[in-house]
Design an enzyme around this catalytic site. Structure first.
Site, PDB file in Angstrom:
ATOM      1  CD  GLU A 246      -2.885  -1.154   0.056  1.00  0.00           C
ATOM      2  OE1 GLU A 246      -3.070  -0.083  -0.565  1.00  0.00           O
ATOM      3  OE2 GLU A 246      -3.458  -2.216  -0.244  1.00  0.00           O
ATOM      4  CB  CYS A 280      -1.368   6.981   1.156  1.00  0.00           C
ATOM      5  SG  CYS A 280      -2.460   5.830   1.967  1.00  0.00           S
TER       6      CYS A 280
END
Length: 471
Positions: A246, A280
């Site tokens: 990720e 993110c």
């Protein structure tokens, strides 16, 4: 102040070398952590492999994870205080992260009781006459979990919870900036009854610990959350392992001409400036239909100027310090560089109480870091577009693709955005930084490989073994 040791095979180990963890707000000492080495990393894998061989029934995994969720809930204020101290996370956001981690652990407990498997209709073809077949979920093996600084509890829970649910022991390397919260979670899981070897904590230099796990054939899976450059380097250096990555992004959102502008701007503020944009999926690129761009800029500037900035211990604070002085200097330099090249700061751009202000920038030239790289700071760039189609093209003009959002009242535009946008998750009239812990979560392009979200991570961590029976 917490003195964090290594945790290997059910025991805590101090080391002669330690490092400090400093509060990003005032520089005070939040704690220290032991610096482990490659031998410690290898010993952790040895313990995990022994645990894997001994096994742990799914019902016990479920009971332990549920008990750990209750343990985190009981110690919620302690966890929130640690998040505030080592990550500089505003206390309100820290409490929200704790509650999310409780949910993640409870979801993991549920998934341990419903591991995937299916019946296979062998007599669908003559070769299978008289046979009965089914699949059972077998753990892939030891999971090396490597986590970032920005969600030191919930992202660790997203690594540990699904792995344990799947029957995979874990060797954990948290960020060297935020290792203390991970240690608290290890304590809770141990108190919940997790046997020795099933969870091992090794802190220290990632350049020493991670390669030891990359090159150890006994590690089956590397689960990493962090920068794209590091994630892809890890994958390239261990090609025979399974990877769940990720990684970063430069999240885009489109505002259509007929959108509810109040709702859209509120979503932009929440997604762009919560925890100073250090996620993110934090909003970075805002593409606005040219017919409403001036109004959006006015509303957005007013909204960010009203945000509480400063001490993360204040209940009202939204924007606190960035994780380090170096991060602050980098984001400031990117804004200054864009301004030198013709960009215009609409709001913010300076400091309040030593904290980088929430900033709105427009007229940013193509190719600037503010558009092309991951800012990881409280800066949103506004770009006018002539149509939703142009907004989609601009959103896709990125090497990343994690979350993307549109605010629109037009169903056709919503469907076009959903079909054509290159992202792991597409959100319509939902803030782009939204994530629920049970949903599938992944990126495309350079934003990731594999999927998280508890159920989906468990599926990635087991292998379906086929069993065929014949009389």
């Amino acid at each position: 102040m917490r003195e964090q040791a290594l945790y290997i095979d059910g025991e805590w180990f101090t080391r002669p070398a330690t490092a400090d963890v400093r509060d990003p707000w005032d520089g005070s000492l939040a704690g220290t952590y032991a610096i482990g080495d490659a031998d410690d990393a290898t010993a952790a894998v040895t313990a995990a492999r022994r645990a894997l061989a001994e096994g742990l029934p799914p019902h016990r995994r479920a009971e332990i994870l549920a008990a750990a969720a209750d343990g985190v809930a009981r110690r919620a204020e302690e966890f929130a205080g640690m998040l505030r101290a080592e990550a500089g996370k505003p206390i309100t956001a820290a409490r929200q992260e704790v509650q999310r981690a409780v949910t993640t652990l409870r979801l993991s407990a549920e998934e341990a009781r419903r591991l995937p498997g299916e019946a296979v209709q062998m007599d669908a073809y003559p070769a299978g006459d008289g046979m009965l077949a089914f699949t059972v979920a077998e753990p892939l093996g030891v999971v090396a979990a490597i986590t970032p600084f920005n969600f030191p509890l919930n992202l660790v829970a997203h690594k540990i919870g699904p792995a344990l649910a799947a029957g995979c022991p874990v060797v954990l390397k948290p960020s060297e900036r935020t290792p203390l919260t991970a240690g608290l979670l290890v304590e809770v899981l141990t108190e919940a009854g997790l046997p020795a070897g099933w969870l091992n904590l090794v802190t220290g230099d990632p350049g020493v610990i991670v390669p030891a796990w990359q090159h150890d054939e006994r590690v089956a899976v590397i689960s990493f959350t962090g920068s794209a450059a590091v994630g892809w380097q890890i994958k390239a250096g261990s090609p025979r392992k399974q990877h769940i990555l990720e990684l970063g992004s430069n999240t885009a959102m489109v505002i259509d001409s007929g959108a509810d502008l109040g709702r859209a701007v509120a979503a932009a503020v929440a997604s762009g400036y919560g925890f100073s944009g250090q996620a993110c999926v934090s909003l970075q690129r805002l593409y606005v239909h040219e017919s409403v761009v001036d109004e959006v800029l006015t509303r957005l500037a007013a909204a960010v100027q009203d945000l509480a900035v400063g001490d993360p211990g204040d209940e009202d604070t939204v924007v606190g310090p960035l994780i380090s002085p170096e991060a602050k200097e980098r984001v400031t330099a990117w804004v200054r560089g864009a301004v030198r090249d013709g960009a215009r700061v609409v709001a913010g751009g300076g400091e309040r109480s030593g904290v980088l202000e929430p900033t709105v920038v427009t007229d940013v030239p193509e190719g600037a870091d503010l558009l092309c790289a991951e800012v990881f700071g409280p800066v949103v760039t506004v770009v006018p577009v002539k149509s939703v189609a142009d907004g989609i093209a601009a959103a896709n003009d990125s090497r990343f693709g994690l979350n993307a959002a549109i605010f629109t009242d037009d169903l056709a535009n919503a469907l076009a955005f959903s079909r054509r946008t290159e992202a792991g998750s597409v959100l319509v009239n939902v803030p782009p930084a939204f994530r629920a812990d049970h949903m599938p979560y992944h990126g495309v392009k350079e934003s990731g490989h594999g999927r998280e979200g508890v159920k989906y991570a468990v599926e990635s961590l087991v292998s379906p073994k086929l069993v065929i029976l014949a009389a």
